[in-house]
Scaffold this active site. Structure first.
Site, mmCIF file in Angstrom:
data_model
loop_
_atom_site.group_PDB
_atom_site.id
_atom_site.type_symbol
_atom_site.label_atom_id
_atom_site.label_comp_id
_atom_site.label_asym_id
_atom_site.label_seq_id
_atom_site.Cartn_x
_atom_site.Cartn_y
_atom_site.Cartn_z
ATOM 1 N N LYS A 201 0.849 -1.171 0.000
ATOM 2 C CA LYS A 201 0.000 0.000 0.000
ATOM 3 C C LYS A 201 0.893 1.233 0.000
ATOM 4 O O LYS A 201 1.702 1.433 0.909
ATOM 5 C CB LYS A 201 -0.899 -0.013 1.234
ATOM 6 C CG LYS A 201 -1.818 1.180 1.313
ATOM 7 C CD LYS A 201 -2.863 0.978 2.373
ATOM 8 C CE LYS A 201 -3.756 2.191 2.481
ATOM 9 N NZ LYS A 201 -4.748 2.022 3.542
ATOM 10 N N ARG A 211 -10.931 9.454 1.945
ATOM 11 C CA ARG A 211 -10.802 10.067 3.269
ATOM 12 C C ARG A 211 -11.950 11.034 3.516
ATOM 13 O O ARG A 211 -12.419 11.189 4.646
ATOM 14 C CB ARG A 211 -9.446 10.760 3.392
ATOM 15 C CG ARG A 211 -8.317 9.740 3.438
ATOM 16 C CD ARG A 211 -6.952 10.360 3.518
ATOM 17 N NE ARG A 211 -5.918 9.326 3.388
ATOM 18 C CZ ARG A 211 -4.637 9.569 3.168
ATOM 19 N NH1 ARG A 211 -4.207 10.818 3.075
ATOM 20 N NH2 ARG A 211 -3.778 8.571 3.046
ATOM 21 N N LYS A 224 0.753 9.924 5.708
ATOM 22 C CA LYS A 224 0.951 8.541 6.180
ATOM 23 C C LYS A 224 2.271 7.958 5.684
ATOM 24 O O LYS A 224 2.422 6.742 5.602
ATOM 25 C CB LYS A 224 -0.247 7.690 5.742
ATOM 26 C CG LYS A 224 -1.585 8.204 6.281
ATOM 27 C CD LYS A 224 -2.727 7.213 6.077
ATOM 28 C CE LYS A 224 -4.027 7.746 6.688
ATOM 29 N NZ LYS A 224 -5.156 6.791 6.561
ATOM 30 N N GLU A 240 7.793 -6.718 1.180
ATOM 31 C CA GLU A 240 6.533 -6.644 1.930
ATOM 32 C C GLU A 240 5.705 -7.910 1.712
ATOM 33 O O GLU A 240 5.183 -8.506 2.656
ATOM 34 C CB GLU A 240 5.702 -5.423 1.483
ATOM 35 C CG GLU A 240 6.169 -4.080 2.040
ATOM 36 C CD GLU A 240 5.835 -3.909 3.523
ATOM 37 O OE1 GLU A 240 5.261 -4.830 4.124
ATOM 38 O OE2 GLU A 240 6.165 -2.844 4.088
ATOM 39 N N LYS A 255 -2.133 -1.468 -3.989
ATOM 40 C CA LYS A 255 -3.010 -0.310 -3.893
ATOM 41 C C LYS A 255 -2.194 0.972 -3.915
ATOM 42 O O LYS A 255 -1.196 1.040 -3.189
ATOM 43 C CB LYS A 255 -3.763 -0.416 -2.568
ATOM 44 C CG LYS A 255 -4.773 0.638 -2.303
ATOM 45 C CD LYS A 255 -5.406 0.358 -0.976
ATOM 46 C CE LYS A 255 -6.292 1.506 -0.611
ATOM 47 N NZ LYS A 255 -6.620 1.498 0.772
ATOM 48 N N SER A 281 -10.294 5.501 -4.728
ATOM 49 C CA SER A 281 -11.263 6.583 -4.890
ATOM 50 C C SER A 281 -10.824 7.664 -5.872
ATOM 51 O O SER A 281 -11.623 8.128 -6.688
ATOM 52 C CB SER A 281 -11.544 7.200 -3.520
ATOM 53 O OG SER A 281 -10.332 7.626 -2.907
ATOM 54 N N TYR A 319 -15.173 0.950 -7.227
ATOM 55 C CA TYR A 319 -16.449 1.620 -6.984
ATOM 56 C C TYR A 319 -17.354 1.533 -8.210
ATOM 57 O O TYR A 319 -18.540 1.837 -8.139
ATOM 58 C CB TYR A 319 -16.208 3.083 -6.577
ATOM 59 C CG TYR A 319 -15.339 3.178 -5.347
ATOM 60 C CD1 TYR A 319 -15.880 2.983 -4.076
ATOM 61 C CD2 TYR A 319 -13.958 3.401 -5.441
ATOM 62 C CE1 TYR A 319 -15.077 3.022 -2.942
ATOM 63 C CE2 TYR A 319 -13.151 3.439 -4.319
ATOM 64 C CZ TYR A 319 -13.718 3.245 -3.070
ATOM 65 O OH TYR A 319 -12.921 3.269 -1.962
#
Ligand code: PBG
Length: 328
Positions: A201, A211, A224, A240, A255, A281, A319
């Site tokens: 990510k 968000r 982040k 990872e 992602k 998004s 979505y």
């Protein structure tokens, strides 16, 4: 590997008719490849538009019967649940994450009661929908504390499993959380609950509308970058994924999606495990606005989703899932 040359070889021959294009098609998109995200809000009979995501709504739980019924009818195998937690329930520790009557827990129970195992439910494990600072973990001296956060994430996972969640999806990017969650699920007799790790990510700018949708945008302090991956990196994603597989992940997620097809392909070639992609998004809203303004046409959506399949993704969180599944 060239097996002939022009004029005896003409690659356009197989492109001339639709039947012929179909015969040589290397990848296909079907509704079984899609996962549909649903945003939840408190209240009754509510479908609240999200300004930054045209065509996407936050739904109250009583709306889920209709929606999930549609999802199942369209052949989509799984939904992903995301809560828009009321501000007065957010605190420094994200305590609401462990409330068995929070939005996600009630939604899981509602869906499982009505639809049993005819639909899979996946839930994010992370604290950002519940903290007043918008971070995925606990803050200690303004730094997201890894091991302290894991102990809460483990509890959050067990709670979701108890409610009936099928796929636990840690999206927090703490080191070592997959191992701790797997161990604890097994100890609590949830050995059949799957883990989909958001293993790769990136600290991405494409998460903005999400968000906004869960109400963490305004409250998020700084960014982040000290836990999500640097988007300049590629090989690090293999480290990872390797760790998460060792710790017990059944599937891994990359992602965001479209800007990271190289990573999807790399992970898939290096590890023969299910790799899922998240068309996030920001990607959704950019394409959707392009369509609304007629800069691009609707087929842009199918193209964008098919590209994930070509790169090697087993499934895509999008979505667009419900709208597109109806057309496939
Ligand atoms: C939170 C989480 C995020 C998304 C899914 N889970 C955002 C973030 O890390 O800030 C993004 C999804 C999207 O943008 O559609 N752990």
């Amino acid at each position: 590997m060239i097996t002939g040359k022009y004029p005896s070889l003409r690659l356009r021959r197989s492109r001339k008719y639709n039947w012929s294009r179909k015969l040589v098609r290397e990848n296909n998109l079907s509704s079984s490849d899609l996962i549909y995200p649903i945003f939840l809000i408190e209240g009754k009979n509510r479908n609240q538009p999200i300004k930054t995501m045209p065509g996407v709504y936050r739904h109250s739980i009583d709306q889920l019967g209709k929606i999930v019924n549609n999802v199942i009818k369209s052949g989509i195998p799984m939904v992903a649940l995301f809560p828009s937690t009321p501000k007065n329930k957010k605190d420094n520790y994200g305590s609401e994450a462990l409330n068995e009557n929070n939005l996600v827990c009630r939604a899981i129970r509602y869906i499982k009661k009505r639809f049993k195992n005819n639909i899979g439910i996946m839930c994010d494990v992370a604290l950002d929908p519940y903290t007043n600072h918008g971070h995925d973990g606990l803050l200690k001296n303004n730094y997201v504390a890894n091991d302290e956060t894991i102990s809460v994430l483990v509890k959050q996972s067990i709670l979701q499993a108890q409610m009936g969640c099928d796929v636990i999806a840690p999206s927090d990017m703490m080191d070592g959380r997959i191992g701790s969650i797997r161990k604890s699920l097994d100890k609590n007799k949830f050995q059949d609950v799957q883990i989909l790790s958001y293993a790769v990510k990136f600290a991405s700018n494409f998460y903005g509308p999400f968000r906004d949708a869960i109400g963490s945008k305004k409250s998020l302090k700084s960014n982040k970058k000290n836990y999500q991956m640097d988007f300049s990196n590629s090989n690090e994603s293999l480290r990872e994924v390797a760790l998460d597989i060792k710790e017990g992940a059944d599937m891994v997620m990359v992602k965001p999606g479209l800007p990271y097809l190289d990573i999807i392909q790399k992970v898939k070639t290096n590890f023969k495990i299910p790799v899922l992609a998240y068309q996030v998004s920001g990607e959704y809203s950019l394409i959707k606005n392009g369509i609304r303004n007629k800069y691009v046409n609707e087929d842009t959506i199918i193209e964008s989703l098919l590209c994930f399949k070509r790169a090697g993704a087993s499934a895509i969180v999008s979505y667009f899932a419900l709208d597109i599944a109806k057309k496939l």
